[in-house]
Write a protein that holds these residues in place. Structure first.
Motif, PDB file in Angstrom:
ATOM      1  N   CYS A  33       0.657  -1.294  -0.204  1.00 49.30           N
ATOM      2  CA  CYS A  33      -0.198  -0.145  -0.417  1.00 49.30           C
ATOM      3  C   CYS A  33       1.194   1.198   0.031  1.00 49.30           C
ATOM      4  O   CYS A  33       0.822   2.008  -0.662  1.00 49.30           O
ATOM      5  CB  CYS A  33      -1.088   0.124   1.180  1.00 49.30           C
ATOM      6  SG  CYS A  33      -2.326  -1.115   1.220  1.00 49.30           S
ATOM      7  N   LEU A  36       2.464   2.405  -3.608  1.00 49.79           N
ATOM      8  CA  LEU A  36       1.211   2.292  -4.547  1.00 49.79           C
ATOM      9  C   LEU A  36       0.939   3.686  -4.496  1.00 49.79           C
ATOM     10  O   LEU A  36       0.683   4.718  -4.885  1.00 49.79           O
ATOM     11  CB  LEU A  36      -0.294   1.513  -4.283  1.00 49.79           C
ATOM     12  CG  LEU A  36       0.660   0.236  -4.478  1.00 49.79           C
ATOM     13  CD1 LEU A  36      -1.175  -0.854  -4.215  1.00 49.79           C
ATOM     14  CD2 LEU A  36       0.468  -0.084  -6.495  1.00 49.79           C
ATOM     15  N   GLU A  72      -7.048  -7.559  -3.142  1.00 51.41           N
ATOM     16  CA  GLU A  72      -8.336  -7.965  -4.144  1.00 51.41           C
ATOM     17  C   GLU A  72      -9.368  -7.479  -3.128  1.00 51.41           C
ATOM     18  O   GLU A  72     -10.115  -7.000  -3.132  1.00 51.41           O
ATOM     19  CB  GLU A  72      -8.323  -8.218  -4.862  1.00 51.41           C
ATOM     20  CG  GLU A  72      -8.678  -7.431  -6.376  1.00 51.41           C
ATOM     21  CD  GLU A  72      -8.572  -8.743  -7.703  1.00 51.41           C
ATOM     22  OE1 GLU A  72      -8.481  -7.665  -8.538  1.00 51.41           O
ATOM     23  OE2 GLU A  72      -7.860  -9.245  -7.988  1.00 51.41           O
ATOM     24  N   ILE A  77      -6.977  -2.948  -3.368  1.00 52.57           N
ATOM     25  CA  ILE A  77      -6.148  -2.440  -4.499  1.00 52.57           C
ATOM     26  C   ILE A  77      -6.935  -2.766  -5.892  1.00 52.57           C
ATOM     27  O   ILE A  77      -8.294  -3.757  -5.795  1.00 52.57           O
ATOM     28  CB  ILE A  77      -5.231  -2.894  -5.112  1.00 52.57           C
ATOM     29  CG1 ILE A  77      -5.395  -4.643  -4.450  1.00 52.57           C
ATOM     30  CG2 ILE A  77      -3.768  -2.640  -3.503  1.00 52.57           C
ATOM     31  CD1 ILE A  77      -4.252  -5.373  -4.550  1.00 52.57           C
ATOM     32  N   SER A  92      -3.218  -1.115  -8.232  1.00 56.49           N
ATOM     33  CA  SER A  92      -3.010   0.044  -7.855  1.00 56.49           C
ATOM     34  C   SER A  92      -4.461   0.933  -6.345  1.00 56.49           C
ATOM     35  O   SER A  92      -5.015  -0.684  -6.722  1.00 56.49           O
ATOM     36  CB  SER A  92      -4.405   1.326  -8.893  1.00 56.49           C
ATOM     37  OG  SER A  92      -5.084   1.554  -9.014  1.00 56.49           O
ATOM     38  N   LEU A  93      -3.679   1.541  -5.600  1.00 58.74           N
ATOM     39  CA  LEU A  93      -4.437   1.365  -4.797  1.00 58.74           C
ATOM     40  C   LEU A  93      -6.388   1.808  -5.085  1.00 58.74           C
ATOM     41  O   LEU A  93      -6.763   2.251  -6.243  1.00 58.74           O
ATOM     42  CB  LEU A  93      -4.114   2.164  -3.172  1.00 58.74           C
ATOM     43  CG  LEU A  93      -3.621   2.609  -2.471  1.00 58.74           C
ATOM     44  CD1 LEU A  93      -2.856   3.616  -2.206  1.00 58.74           C
ATOM     45  CD2 LEU A  93      -3.863   1.320  -1.635  1.00 58.74           C
TER      46      LEU A  93
END
Length: 146
Positions: A33, A36, A72, A77, A92-93
Protein backbone atom coordinates in the motif's frame (compact mmCIF):
# COMPACT_ATOMS: atom_id res chain seq x y z
CA UNK A 1 31.62 -2.03 18.21
CA UNK A 2 30.06 -4.71 15.98
CA UNK A 3 28.32 -6.29 18.96
CA UNK A 4 26.96 -2.91 20.11
CA UNK A 5 25.74 -2.04 16.61
CA UNK A 6 24.03 -5.43 16.31
CA UNK A 7 22.45 -4.96 19.75
CA UNK A 8 21.12 -1.51 18.77
CA UNK A 9 19.74 -2.87 15.50
CA UNK A 10 18.02 -5.80 17.22
CA UNK A 11 16.59 -3.55 19.92
CA UNK A 12 15.09 -1.19 17.36
CA UNK A 13 13.78 -4.09 15.27
CA UNK A 14 12.24 -5.73 18.34
CA UNK A 15 10.54 -2.51 19.44
CA UNK A 16 9.13 -1.90 15.97
CA UNK A 17 8.05 -5.51 15.40
CA UNK A 18 6.51 -6.03 18.83
CA UNK A 19 4.73 -2.67 18.81
CA UNK A 20 3.91 -2.84 15.15
CA UNK A 21 3.58 0.55 13.50
CA UNK A 22 1.19 -1.14 11.12
CA UNK A 23 -1.07 -3.10 13.43
CA UNK A 24 -4.32 -3.06 11.45
CA UNK A 25 -3.08 -4.97 8.41
CA UNK A 26 -0.36 -7.50 7.64
CA UNK A 27 3.09 -6.00 7.14
CA UNK A 28 3.40 -7.01 3.47
CA UNK A 29 0.01 -5.49 2.66
CA UNK A 30 0.99 -2.25 4.36
CA UNK A 31 4.30 -2.22 2.50
CA UNK A 32 2.56 -2.68 -0.86
CA UNK A 33 0.00 0.00 0.00
CA UNK A 34 2.78 2.40 0.87
CA UNK A 35 4.54 1.77 -2.45
CA UNK A 36 1.27 2.30 -4.34
CA UNK A 37 0.51 5.42 -2.28
CA UNK A 38 3.93 6.94 -2.98
CA UNK A 39 3.59 6.10 -6.67
CA UNK A 40 0.14 7.75 -6.70
CA UNK A 41 1.61 10.91 -5.18
CA UNK A 42 4.39 10.98 -7.81
CA UNK A 43 2.25 10.40 -10.88
CA UNK A 44 -1.50 10.50 -11.28
CA UNK A 45 -1.88 6.92 -12.52
CA UNK A 46 -0.41 5.44 -9.33
CA UNK A 47 -0.17 2.04 -10.99
CA UNK A 48 2.52 -0.58 -11.00
CA UNK A 49 2.86 -4.29 -11.78
CA UNK A 50 3.34 -7.31 -9.55
CA UNK A 51 6.84 -7.77 -11.02
CA UNK A 52 7.79 -4.24 -10.00
CA UNK A 53 6.32 -4.78 -6.52
CA UNK A 54 8.34 -8.01 -6.16
CA UNK A 55 11.51 -6.11 -7.05
CA UNK A 56 10.80 -3.34 -4.54
CA UNK A 57 9.64 -5.55 -1.65
CA UNK A 58 11.99 -8.50 -2.29
CA UNK A 59 8.94 -10.79 -2.02
CA UNK A 60 8.72 -14.02 -4.02
CA UNK A 61 6.28 -14.00 -6.92
CA UNK A 62 4.05 -16.66 -5.31
CA UNK A 63 3.92 -14.71 -2.04
CA UNK A 64 3.16 -11.51 -3.95
CA UNK A 65 0.31 -13.16 -5.85
CA UNK A 66 -1.25 -14.47 -2.61
CA UNK A 67 -0.91 -11.07 -0.96
CA UNK A 68 -2.38 -9.20 -3.94
CA UNK A 69 -5.26 -11.68 -4.13
CA UNK A 70 -6.04 -11.08 -0.46
CA UNK A 71 -5.79 -7.31 -0.91
CA UNK A 72 -8.12 -7.42 -3.91
CA UNK A 73 -10.66 -9.50 -1.95
CA UNK A 74 -10.54 -6.86 0.80
CA UNK A 75 -11.02 -4.10 -1.84
CA UNK A 76 -7.74 -2.47 -0.88
CA UNK A 77 -6.36 -2.59 -4.43
CA UNK A 78 -7.69 -2.78 -7.95
CA UNK A 79 -6.17 -4.64 -10.88
CA UNK A 80 -6.58 -3.63 -14.51
CA UNK A 81 -5.29 -5.52 -17.52
CA UNK A 82 -3.29 -3.46 -20.01
CA UNK A 83 -5.09 -2.50 -23.21
CA UNK A 84 -1.92 -2.98 -25.26
CA UNK A 85 -0.36 -6.05 -23.61
CA UNK A 86 -2.88 -8.47 -22.11
CA UNK A 87 -0.12 -10.16 -20.09
CA UNK A 88 0.47 -6.98 -18.12
CA UNK A 89 -1.77 -6.20 -15.13
CA UNK A 90 -1.66 -2.79 -13.47
CA UNK A 91 -2.21 -2.57 -9.74
CA UNK A 92 -3.34 0.54 -7.89
CA UNK A 93 -4.81 1.52 -4.53
CA UNK A 94 -8.57 1.45 -4.43
CA UNK A 95 -9.51 5.10 -3.78
CA UNK A 96 -12.54 3.91 -1.77
CA UNK A 97 -10.45 1.79 0.62
CA UNK A 98 -10.19 3.53 3.97
CA UNK A 99 -8.12 0.93 5.86
CA UNK A 100 -4.77 2.03 4.44
CA UNK A 101 -5.56 5.73 4.74
CA UNK A 102 -6.45 5.28 8.42
CA UNK A 103 -3.35 3.16 9.07
CA UNK A 104 -1.14 5.64 7.20
CA UNK A 105 -2.49 8.52 9.31
CA UNK A 106 -1.68 6.55 12.51
CA UNK A 107 1.84 5.84 11.25
CA UNK A 108 2.38 9.53 10.49
CA UNK A 109 1.19 10.44 14.00
CA UNK A 110 3.81 8.13 15.48
CA UNK A 111 6.51 9.57 13.22
CA UNK A 112 5.39 13.09 14.19
CA UNK A 113 5.76 12.22 17.89
CA UNK A 114 9.23 10.76 17.32
CA UNK A 115 10.29 13.76 15.23
CA UNK A 116 8.96 16.20 17.80
CA UNK A 117 10.80 14.43 20.59
CA UNK A 118 14.05 14.25 18.58
CA UNK A 119 13.83 17.74 17.13
CA UNK A 120 14.35 18.82 13.51
CA UNK A 121 18.14 18.40 13.38
CA UNK A 122 18.21 14.88 14.83
CA UNK A 123 15.16 13.87 12.76
CA UNK A 124 16.88 14.99 9.56
CA UNK A 125 20.12 13.28 10.60
CA UNK A 126 18.19 10.06 11.41
CA UNK A 127 16.46 10.14 8.02
CA UNK A 128 19.80 10.59 6.24
CA UNK A 129 21.41 7.82 8.31
CA UNK A 130 18.50 5.40 7.74
CA UNK A 131 18.67 6.09 4.00
CA UNK A 132 22.45 5.60 4.00
CA UNK A 133 22.19 2.32 5.93
CA UNK A 134 19.37 1.04 3.69
CA UNK A 135 21.39 1.86 0.57
CA UNK A 136 24.47 0.11 1.97
CA UNK A 137 22.47 -2.93 3.09
CA UNK A 138 20.83 -3.21 -0.32
CA UNK A 139 24.21 -3.01 -2.05
CA UNK A 140 25.80 -5.60 0.26
CA UNK A 141 22.84 -7.98 -0.05
CA UNK A 142 22.88 -7.71 -3.85
CA UNK A 143 26.64 -8.37 -3.90
CA UNK A 144 26.20 -11.44 -1.66
CA UNK A 145 23.43 -12.81 -3.90
CA UNK A 146 25.65 -12.72 -7.00
Amino acid sequence: MNEELLESWLRLSTILCNNRIVSEMPYNEALICNILYRRQRRDQSGTTTATDLCRQTKMLKSQMNRTLQSMEEKNIITRRRSDTDKRQVFISLNPNAKSFQEQHAKSLQLIDMLAEKAGPEKSKAAMELFTFIADMAEEIMEDNND
